[in-house]
Design a protein around this motif. Sequence first.
Motif, PDB file in Angstrom:
ATOM      1  N   THR B 342      58.300 -49.142  94.283  1.00 33.86           N
ATOM      2  CA  THR B 342      57.604 -47.943  93.818  1.00 33.86           C
ATOM      3  C   THR B 342      57.896 -46.772  94.749  1.00 33.86           C
ATOM      4  N   LEU B 343      57.848 -47.032  96.041  1.00 31.84           N
ATOM      5  CA  LEU B 343      58.183 -45.992  97.027  1.00 31.84           C
ATOM      6  C   LEU B 343      59.584 -45.461  96.788  1.00 31.84           C
ATOM      7  N   SER B 344      60.534 -46.380  96.664  1.00 32.34           N
ATOM      8  CA  SER B 344      61.926 -45.935  96.585  1.00 32.34           C
ATOM      9  C   SER B 344      62.210 -45.267  95.245  1.00 32.34           C
ATOM     10  N   ILE B 345      61.607 -45.773  94.155  1.00 36.98           N
ATOM     11  CA  ILE B 345      61.856 -45.153  92.847  1.00 36.98           C
ATOM     12  C   ILE B 345      61.218 -43.769  92.791  1.00 36.98           C
ATOM     13  N   LEU B 346      60.014 -43.685  93.338  1.00 35.20           N
ATOM     14  CA  LEU B 346      59.348 -42.378  93.377  1.00 35.20           C
ATOM     15  C   LEU B 346      60.212 -41.393  94.161  1.00 35.20           C
ATOM     16  N   GLY B 347      60.697 -41.854  95.302  1.00 36.87           N
ATOM     17  CA  GLY B 347      61.603 -41.020  96.101  1.00 36.87           C
ATOM     18  C   GLY B 347      62.858 -40.687  95.316  1.00 36.87           C
ATOM     19  N   GLY B 348      63.360 -41.671  94.573  1.00 37.69           N
ATOM     20  CA  GLY B 348      64.562 -41.451  93.773  1.00 37.69           C
ATOM     21  C   GLY B 348      64.350 -40.388  92.716  1.00 37.69           C
TER      22      GLY B 348
END
Lengths: 255, 411
Positions: B342-348
């Motif tokens: 979730t962190l990385s996708i949100l950042g993405g």
Amino acid sequence: MAERLIEIDQITKIYKLGDVTVHALRGVSLEIERGSFVAIMGPSGSGKSTLMNIVGCLDKPTSGTYVLDGVNVSTLSRDQLAEIRNQKIGFVFQQFNLLARTSAAENVELPLLYSSRAAADRHQKALRALDWVGLAGREQHHPNQLSGGQQQRVAIARALINDPQIILADEPTGALDSRTSVEIMALFQKLNRESGLSIIVVTHEPDIAEYSDRIIRFKDGHLVSDQPVLAPRDAKRELETLPAEEPEEAEAVTQ
Amino acid sequence: MKKILPAMKIAFRALRINKMRSALTMLGIIIGVGAVIAMVAVGSGATERIQQQIASIGSNVIIVMPGSITASGIRLGSGNAVTLTIDDAKALARDCPSVQAVAPSSRSGAQVVYGNNNWATSLYGTTPDYLTIRDIGIQSGNVFSQQDVDSDAKVALLGQTVVNNLFNGADPVGQVIRIKRVPFTVVGTLVPKGQSPTGQDQDDIIILPITTAQKKVFGVNQARANSVGSLMVQARGPQFIQAAQDEMRAVLRQRHHLQASQDDDFTIRNLEEVFQAQETSSRVMSILLAAIASVSLIVGGIGIMNIMLVSVTERTREIGLRQAVGAKTKDILTQFLVEAVTLSILGGVVGILLGILASKLISIFAQWSTLVSPGAILLAFIFSALVGVFFGFYPARKAALLDPIDALRYE
């Protein structure tokens, strides 16, 4: 009422702490019948916590067998034990162990999250459990908005949510004042007498142990005494005689 | 699958609790993804512009020019200063099966007069095929015919820039302009083409029949009357370009009576080769930049791993409790993995938006053409999710394998 819920036969538990070998349990045998209310007592280091961990399927004995509700759980895998804990055991801890920043209702729902049973009415079930422990109207409160006694009631509701075979309470009144302690014990007695739920309470306070029907004492890894309580105290009646306190309000309780 | 949704809910709550920390953790991914998107946009913008320029010259075009640049310093065939002729053009069209069309062309500059206006422009003497090969359309009027070429007709086609400068908005078709005092009738105007790859105004031209141009305007001497500046050749298709070049070389060498030991007295250039080099260099550039950007992504991933490890330690008691009430290894693993992803996708996602914004700004302020392709967005999204899975796995596994008793007792 003579059906055996717990059969423990000659279990030992040995820890290795560095070079030191600790014999936490040195051959304990114990039987607990369904519907009983048992208190386990003993000084620290007596092995009572180790026994509770094994009874609660959090730990496995080094040797001996443990049969819970007809299942030999001493040979089960990690995930199988998790399943047993989820379905058959309700835990109540001294420090409540509620999830912070999470509402009472959601805390109570937690075990259902890991249950394989379909739980469409998960939220309704949690609300009923909270109502049963006397917290109707506080479903959306977070733990830091509840008093110690109220937090412990949430924890009891959480323990009850999956209709367990047994409640394991580890020093459930250790962080509570004496009146609140009696209230919690009254709740346990009600569960035991009205619903026939088996309850094991670990405590070092003799007067708390006297609310149970049977007291088991440990010392140095041995079971040293196992006696029925001839005249258990009645928490509900005592509460009526205790001076009424102002109702607990949303005072912050530091854990 | 039904466990993912609650896990996402838990993940969002956990991330909301430490907003600042989550935002800083995502920053690495945001910058990485944003940079990848912007760089790829600049790269594919450049590639597309080059392709447009190639298309503006005409497709499958080969140019034959006189002289040789491969002659190791000595100009061979010096007795024959005129190396390409209109007859060469006819021979190529006739003898090379891979060639679609050939247009000889000669170029010169001249002052053009209409009424009180005059304008200096480029004159192209050629045949009607030239317009087909270079893909030049007719805006109004008609193309002159092969008959006009054969009969030295005094007709002209005007580019848009010439029309603008001579006619002030009047319709030029049918009017008579004077080029070096020779009257020419305007038979048509050309569709504007814009700038050439080298920055020339491709609309500042007048096209005349090559015969008329050479006899009446360019004033070449009689000995060279047949010579042309270059030949524009169109191959039958992209796959015929190489074959056409080989056939043309053979035909021209034979016509020019060159011995095997002699170098070519002409140069054959395939325009796409020229631009391919340009395209390759711009592609290398964008690959390089994307590589740098992906380093940033990896650094962002390590940041996520770091924060997840801290989070696992902080929440040891919570993990112990979840295990006590029945969470299996897989449940805890899923929970923390979903949180990392979730962190990385949100950042993405934020990075993708930022990258699109950055490429818009680049095209506005740096005047570079950029192209944000859906493929690049999809790739960045998938890549950022993979970063989350890859770097989130170790902390999640660590959480899942905690001993419930130790975890419950953790202070």
